[in-house]
Design a protein around this motif. Structure first.
Motif, PDB file in Angstrom:
ATOM      1  N   GLN A 118      10.067  30.056   6.205  1.00 53.11           N
ATOM      2  CA  GLN A 118       9.775  31.485   6.363  1.00 53.11           C
ATOM      3  C   GLN A 118       8.883  31.791   7.563  1.00 53.11           C
ATOM      4  O   GLN A 118       8.886  32.914   8.067  1.00 53.11           O
ATOM      5  CB  GLN A 118       9.090  32.034   5.107  1.00 53.11           C
ATOM      6  CG  GLN A 118       9.948  32.064   3.854  1.00 53.11           C
ATOM      7  CD  GLN A 118      10.037  30.707   3.172  1.00 53.11           C
ATOM      8  OE1 GLN A 118       9.118  29.904   3.275  1.00 53.11           O
ATOM      9  NE2 GLN A 118      11.145  30.446   2.515  1.00 53.11           N
ATOM     10  N   PRO A 148       7.213  36.279   5.026  1.00 57.04           N
ATOM     11  CA  PRO A 148       7.868  35.508   3.959  1.00 57.04           C
ATOM     12  C   PRO A 148       8.640  36.368   2.954  1.00 57.04           C
ATOM     13  O   PRO A 148       9.824  36.085   2.697  1.00 57.04           O
ATOM     14  CB  PRO A 148       6.709  34.729   3.317  1.00 57.04           C
ATOM     15  CG  PRO A 148       5.744  34.551   4.452  1.00 57.04           C
ATOM     16  CD  PRO A 148       5.806  35.857   5.198  1.00 57.04           C
ATOM     17  N   HIS A 151      11.744  37.739   4.719  1.00 58.97           N
ATOM     18  CA  HIS A 151      12.705  36.660   4.959  1.00 58.97           C
ATOM     19  C   HIS A 151      13.458  36.313   3.673  1.00 58.97           C
ATOM     20  O   HIS A 151      14.692  36.191   3.671  1.00 58.97           O
ATOM     21  CB  HIS A 151      11.941  35.438   5.480  1.00 58.97           C
ATOM     22  CG  HIS A 151      12.813  34.365   6.046  1.00 58.97           C
ATOM     23  ND1 HIS A 151      13.196  33.271   5.304  1.00 58.97           N
ATOM     24  CD2 HIS A 151      13.370  34.210   7.266  1.00 58.97           C
ATOM     25  CE1 HIS A 151      13.952  32.483   6.052  1.00 58.97           C
ATOM     26  NE2 HIS A 151      14.073  33.027   7.249  1.00 58.97           N
TER      27      HIS A 151
END
Ligand code: CTP
Ligand code: MG
Length: 168
Positions: A118, A148, A151
């Protein structure tokens, strides 16, 4: 409070070319792998079949185009174009670093490496962009915190759309 939302918005606007460069290969990738099937000294693949030349070049072009569009929306155009290119290049190189480390740890192509998957792409993107544009520590922190979940969410959507074979 409004300071936090502004910081997150300007941070996402800044890093957008890296996001697009990271996502584009899922659609545009395929064909011969970048490492041409070659193995590293440990006998495992250098990057693996998940990193292709088409994905790399496609991601670089898409990320640079996002920078160009940002430059049309907001001056100065030249700086956005250059940043788009550098952020895209950094994202793709960071993604390669992540795959390289995963192969050394004997994690198969597509296997999960929490954190690395990520964040490696945004970290290298920020490094390559830093000589051209200084962003605040608050914006850097915002990018590291929001990337993160963004993603993971986009990968999940890609999986549901049948573009990716794994949901993460
Ligand atoms: N992709 C590509 N070229 C790249 C990066 C990605 O073709 N330079 C494509 C591949 O089809 C890849 C998909 O995008 O499977 C998703 O990318 P990523 O999750 O980064 O690759 P993984 O398959 O998970 O491989 P790795 O374990 O090496 O990260
Ligand atoms: Mg992956």
């Amino acid at each position: 409070m409004d300071g936090i939302l502004n910081t997150i918005a300007s941070a996402i606007w800044f890093i957008l070319p890296a996001y697009f460069a990271n996502a584009a290969p899922v659609v545009l990738g395929g064909g011969p792998p970048l490492d041409m099937g070659k193995k590293f000294s440990d006998g495992r693949r250098i990057f693996g079949d998940g990193k292709t030349t088409r994905g790399f070049v496609g991601g670089l072009i898409v990320g640079t185009i996002v920078g160009l569009l940002q430059g049309i929306a907001e001056v100065p155009l030249g700086e956005h174009l250059l940043l788009g290119f550098l952020l895209a290049l950094g994202a793709l190189l960071g993604d390669l670093v992540s795959s390289f480390i995963k192969r050394r740890l004997d994690i198969e192509r597509g296997g999960a490496a929490p954190g690395l998957d990520q964040l490696s792409f945004v970290v290298v993107a920020l490094m390559l962009a830093s000589p051209v544009k200084v962003i605040t520590w608050r914006e850097i922190a915002a990018i590291l915190i929001v990337t993160p979940p963004i993603h993971l969410a986009t990968n999940f959507v890609g999986y549901k759309l049948g573009l990716k074979s794994r949901p993460y």
